[in-house]
Design a protein around this motif. Structure first.
Motif, PDB file in Angstrom:
ATOM      1  N   ALA A 120       0.828  -1.106   0.161  1.00 15.54           N
ATOM      2  CA  ALA A 120       0.100  -0.098   0.134  1.00 15.54           C
ATOM      3  C   ALA A 120       0.734   1.271   0.021  1.00 15.54           C
ATOM      4  CB  ALA A 120      -0.874   0.000   1.043  1.00 15.54           C
ATOM      5  N   LEU A 121       1.973   1.264   0.917  1.00 13.23           N
ATOM      6  CA  LEU A 121       2.963   2.404   0.940  1.00 13.23           C
ATOM      7  C   LEU A 121       3.564   2.789  -0.505  1.00 13.23           C
ATOM      8  CD1 LEU A 121       4.406   1.876   4.482  1.00 13.23           C
ATOM      9  CD2 LEU A 121       2.210   3.423   3.750  1.00 13.23           C
ATOM     10  N   GLU A 122       3.877   1.510  -1.076  1.00  7.97           N
ATOM     11  CA  GLU A 122       4.603   1.761  -2.427  1.00  7.97           C
ATOM     12  C   GLU A 122       3.712   2.187  -3.469  1.00  7.97           C
ATOM     13  OE1 GLU A 122       6.854  -1.426  -5.894  1.00  7.97           O
ATOM     14  OE2 GLU A 122       6.753  -1.959  -3.508  1.00  7.97           O
ATOM     15  N   ASN A 155      -0.570   4.515  15.098  1.00  2.10           N
ATOM     16  CA  ASN A 155       0.765   4.974  15.387  1.00  2.10           C
ATOM     17  C   ASN A 155       1.820   4.059  14.666  1.00  2.10           C
ATOM     18  OD1 ASN A 155       0.397   7.188  17.279  1.00  2.10           O
ATOM     19  ND2 ASN A 155       0.341   6.002  19.042  1.00  2.10           N
ATOM     20  N   ARG A 156       1.589   2.863  14.690  1.00  3.54           N
ATOM     21  CA  ARG A 156       2.537   1.871  14.001  1.00  3.54           C
ATOM     22  C   ARG A 156       2.499   2.147  12.471  1.00  3.54           C
ATOM     23  NH1 ARG A 156       2.029  -3.015  11.496  1.00  3.54           N
ATOM     24  NH2 ARG A 156      -0.276  -3.070  11.695  1.00  3.54           N
ATOM     25  N   ILE A 157       1.217   2.098  11.768  1.00  2.62           N
ATOM     26  CA  ILE A 157       1.273   2.537  10.528  1.00  2.62           C
ATOM     27  C   ILE A 157       1.747   3.826  10.144  1.00  2.62           C
ATOM     28  CG2 ILE A 157      -0.264   2.877   8.533  1.00  2.62           C
ATOM     29  CD1 ILE A 157      -2.336   1.226  10.211  1.00  2.62           C
ATOM     30  N   GLY A 158       1.731   4.625  10.967  1.00  8.44           N
ATOM     31  CA  GLY A 158       2.372   6.173  10.738  1.00  8.44           C
ATOM     32  C   GLY A 158       3.982   6.105  10.682  1.00  8.44           C
ATOM     33  N   GLN A 159       4.419   5.178  11.794  1.00  9.45           N
ATOM     34  CA  GLN A 159       5.843   5.087  11.603  1.00  9.45           C
ATOM     35  C   GLN A 159       6.305   4.430  10.467  1.00  9.45           C
ATOM     36  OE1 GLN A 159       7.865   5.944  14.215  1.00  9.45           O
ATOM     37  NE2 GLN A 159       9.444   5.698  12.568  1.00  9.45           N
ATOM     38  N   SER A 161       4.838   4.633   7.322  1.00  9.65           N
ATOM     39  CA  SER A 161       4.561   5.357   6.470  1.00  9.65           C
ATOM     40  C   SER A 161       5.617   6.521   6.505  1.00  9.65           C
ATOM     41  CB  SER A 161       3.370   6.245   6.716  1.00  9.65           C
ATOM     42  OG  SER A 161       2.858   7.034   5.339  1.00  9.65           O
ATOM     43  N   ARG A 162       6.006   7.154   7.668  1.00  7.00           N
ATOM     44  CA  ARG A 162       7.025   8.147   7.806  1.00  7.00           C
ATOM     45  C   ARG A 162       8.395   7.457   7.174  1.00  7.00           C
ATOM     46  NH1 ARG A 162       5.985  13.304   7.816  1.00  7.00           N
ATOM     47  NH2 ARG A 162       4.943  14.038   9.397  1.00  7.00           N
ATOM     48  N   GLU A 163       8.880   6.265   7.660  1.00 10.65           N
ATOM     49  CA  GLU A 163       9.871   5.431   7.020  1.00 10.65           C
ATOM     50  C   GLU A 163      10.176   5.232   5.560  1.00 10.65           C
ATOM     51  OE1 GLU A 163      10.037   2.078   9.796  1.00 10.65           O
ATOM     52  OE2 GLU A 163      10.698   3.387  11.562  1.00 10.65           O
ATOM     53  N   ALA A 164       8.838   5.246   5.040  1.00 16.33           N
ATOM     54  CA  ALA A 164       8.810   4.979   3.698  1.00 16.33           C
ATOM     55  C   ALA A 164       8.742   6.410   2.879  1.00 16.33           C
ATOM     56  CB  ALA A 164       7.620   4.577   3.225  1.00 16.33           C
ATOM     57  N   GLY A 165       8.992   7.311   3.492  1.00 14.34           N
ATOM     58  CA  GLY A 165       9.330   8.721   2.970  1.00 14.34           C
ATOM     59  C   GLY A 165       7.818   9.399   2.734  1.00 14.34           C
ATOM     60  N   LEU A 166       6.824   8.876   3.402  1.00 19.41           N
ATOM     61  CA  LEU A 166       5.470   9.617   3.118  1.00 19.41           C
ATOM     62  C   LEU A 166       4.987  10.413   4.222  1.00 19.41           C
ATOM     63  CD1 LEU A 166       3.805   6.359   1.651  1.00 19.41           C
ATOM     64  CD2 LEU A 166       4.613   8.368   0.272  1.00 19.41           C
ATOM     65  N   GLY A 167       3.794  10.901   4.209  1.00 16.38           N
ATOM     66  CA  GLY A 167       3.565  11.594   5.081  1.00 16.38           C
ATOM     67  C   GLY A 167       2.539  10.521   6.396  1.00 16.38           C
ATOM     68  N   PRO A 168       2.189  11.329   7.524  1.00 21.74           N
ATOM     69  CA  PRO A 168       1.471  10.557   8.546  1.00 21.74           C
ATOM     70  C   PRO A 168       0.038   9.797   7.859  1.00 21.74           C
ATOM     71  CG  PRO A 168       1.059  12.885   8.696  1.00 21.74           C
ATOM     72  CD  PRO A 168       2.083  12.864   7.713  1.00 21.74           C
ATOM     73  N   THR A 194      -2.558   9.175  19.959  1.00 24.78           N
ATOM     74  CA  THR A 194      -1.750   9.252  18.596  1.00 24.78           C
ATOM     75  C   THR A 194      -0.709  10.209  18.688  1.00 24.78           C
ATOM     76  OG1 THR A 194      -3.352  10.501  17.057  1.00 24.78           O
ATOM     77  CG2 THR A 194      -3.458   8.204  17.291  1.00 24.78           C
ATOM     78  N   ASP A 195       0.501   9.987  17.980  1.00 24.85           N
ATOM     79  CA  ASP A 195       1.665  10.811  17.786  1.00 24.85           C
ATOM     80  C   ASP A 195       1.466  11.690  16.737  1.00 24.85           C
ATOM     81  OD1 ASP A 195       4.164  11.830  17.127  1.00 24.85           O
ATOM     82  OD2 ASP A 195       5.170  10.242  17.839  1.00 24.85           O
ATOM     83  N   PRO A 196       1.350  12.964  17.115  1.00 22.70           N
ATOM     84  CA  PRO A 196       1.047  14.107  15.912  1.00 22.70           C
ATOM     85  C   PRO A 196       2.004  14.032  14.752  1.00 22.70           C
ATOM     86  CG  PRO A 196       0.902  15.087  18.117  1.00 22.70           C
ATOM     87  CD  PRO A 196       1.487  13.888  18.412  1.00 22.70           C
ATOM     88  N   HIS A 197       3.220  13.567  15.094  1.00 25.26           N
ATOM     89  CA  HIS A 197       4.320  13.170  13.858  1.00 25.26           C
ATOM     90  C   HIS A 197       3.661  12.125  13.016  1.00 25.26           C
ATOM     91  CE1 HIS A 197       7.938  13.470  11.771  1.00 25.26           C
ATOM     92  NE2 HIS A 197       8.289  12.357  12.156  1.00 25.26           N
ATOM     93  N   LEU A 198       3.213  11.066  13.629  1.00 25.48           N
ATOM     94  CA  LEU A 198       2.658   9.909  12.828  1.00 25.48           C
ATOM     95  C   LEU A 198       1.346   9.740  12.443  1.00 25.48           C
ATOM     96  CD1 LEU A 198       4.487   7.369  15.253  1.00 25.48           C
ATOM     97  CD2 LEU A 198       5.402   8.654  13.193  1.00 25.48           C
ATOM     98  N   VAL A 199       0.537  10.703  13.015  1.00 23.13           N
ATOM     99  CA  VAL A 199      -1.123  10.364  12.809  1.00 23.13           C
ATOM    100  C   VAL A 199      -1.618  11.682  12.595  1.00 23.13           C
ATOM    101  CG1 VAL A 199      -3.208   9.312  13.413  1.00 23.13           C
ATOM    102  CG2 VAL A 199      -0.971   8.232  14.001  1.00 23.13           C
ATOM    103  N   ALA A 200      -2.409  11.875  11.489  1.00 19.36           N
ATOM    104  CA  ALA A 200      -3.082  13.107  11.367  1.00 19.36           C
ATOM    105  C   ALA A 200      -4.567  12.444  11.030  1.00 19.36           C
ATOM    106  CB  ALA A 200      -2.566  13.878  10.120  1.00 19.36           C
TER     107      ALA A 200
END
Length: 291
Positions: A120-122, A155-159, A161-168, A194-200
């Protein structure tokens, strides 16, 4: 206060009044000719988009042709919701030929919490989009404990996504997500846990209003948590309406959109009689709006 604003606020204020806590929403305090004259913000043209669920019927018949017509109307971006048998690469090709840009895609909660997450992230990269969006939560999770579990998963998904170079990762709300269950507001659980850096949050303003929430107040109380909106209007009978033809006071609602971090205003109508008429009417209203 205008009739439109009364209709928009009726549910939330009625609940507050019943609890002896009725307050006037912040964006209603400046209502009147002076406030109207002071409204000088406009929605950037690059921020006016169409959530493609609105266009699902014409998309099923002619995906590239539908995108071409949206671009001709003036839309700059789209939120992808259903591919209608097309690959992410094919949709990217259609978008590139029209000049439209995908900003997000709705992906099922079960996909993002399961082994389908990497693909999905790809696919988001392939689409050229920034945000994965969970369109809804399973009904079984509509309890405080269920929403806490969803917050952990987000939070896990957002992490990832961020590691994949995407947004939260973002969450798209419906009316039931604003319910109070066992003394706890479900939506508040997600905001707080939820972590604001990871989840919007992709705030659907119609469903927020329907559920008794106040979008303008959410922007202020939770700054920078709402990068995308579903701009959907409410008919006098509580149903769906083209943007600008219903009862919601978008000019007042959006006064603090910049505080909420809004970047994308995505038009949506769940059951348009004529999707292209809805697209035209809604775009014209947002393009002309001053707030």
């Amino acid at each position: 206060m205008t009739l439109g604003r009364r209709a928009f606020l009726g549910t939330s204020l009625g609940i507050a009044a019943a609890a002896g806590l009725a307050t006037t929403p912040s964006y209603a305090l400046e209502a009147g000719p002076e406030a109207d004259a002071a409204r000088c913000r406009v929605i950037p043209r690059g921020g006016i988009g169409m959530h493609l669920y609105t266009m699902r019927t014409p998309l099923a018949a002619d995906f590239p042709g539908t995108l071409e017509r949206l671009a001709e109307i003036g839309y700059a971006t789209v939120g992808v919701s259903g591919r209608h048998g097309n690959s992410a690469a094919a949709i990217r090709g259609f978008l590139d030929r029209t000049g439209l840009r995908a900003v997000l895609e709705h992906v099922a909660y079960t996909t993002l919490t399961g082994p389908g997450l990497p693909q999905a992230l790809e696919d988001l990269h392939t689409l050229g989009a920034k945000w994965p969006v969970v369109p809804s939560l399973p009904g079984a999770l509509h309890t405080p404990d269920g929403f806490r579990e969803a917050a952990r998963q987000f939070n896990r998904i957002g992490q990832a996504s961020r590691e994949a170079g995407l947004g939260p990762v973002q969450f798209h709300n419906h009316g039931s997500d604003h319910a109070v269950v066992d003394g706890e507001n479900l939506y508040d659980i997600l905001l707080k846990e939820t972590d604001p850096h990871l989840v919007a949050f992709e705030l659907d303003v119609y469903w927020a209003a329907k559920g008794g929430a106040d979008p303008a107040r959410l922007f202020v109380e939770h700054p920078r948590r709402f990068p995308a909106l579903h701009v959907k209007d409410m008919a006098a009978d509580g149903g769906f309406a083209d943007v600008g033809s219903g009862t919601l006071d978008f000019a007042a609602m959006f006064e603090n959109a910049h505080v909420g971090g809004v970047q994308q205003w995505l038009v949506e109508h769940d059951s348009p009689a004529d999707p292209f008429a809805t697209a035209r009417h809604s775009y014209r209203h947002l393009a002309a709006l001053r707030y």
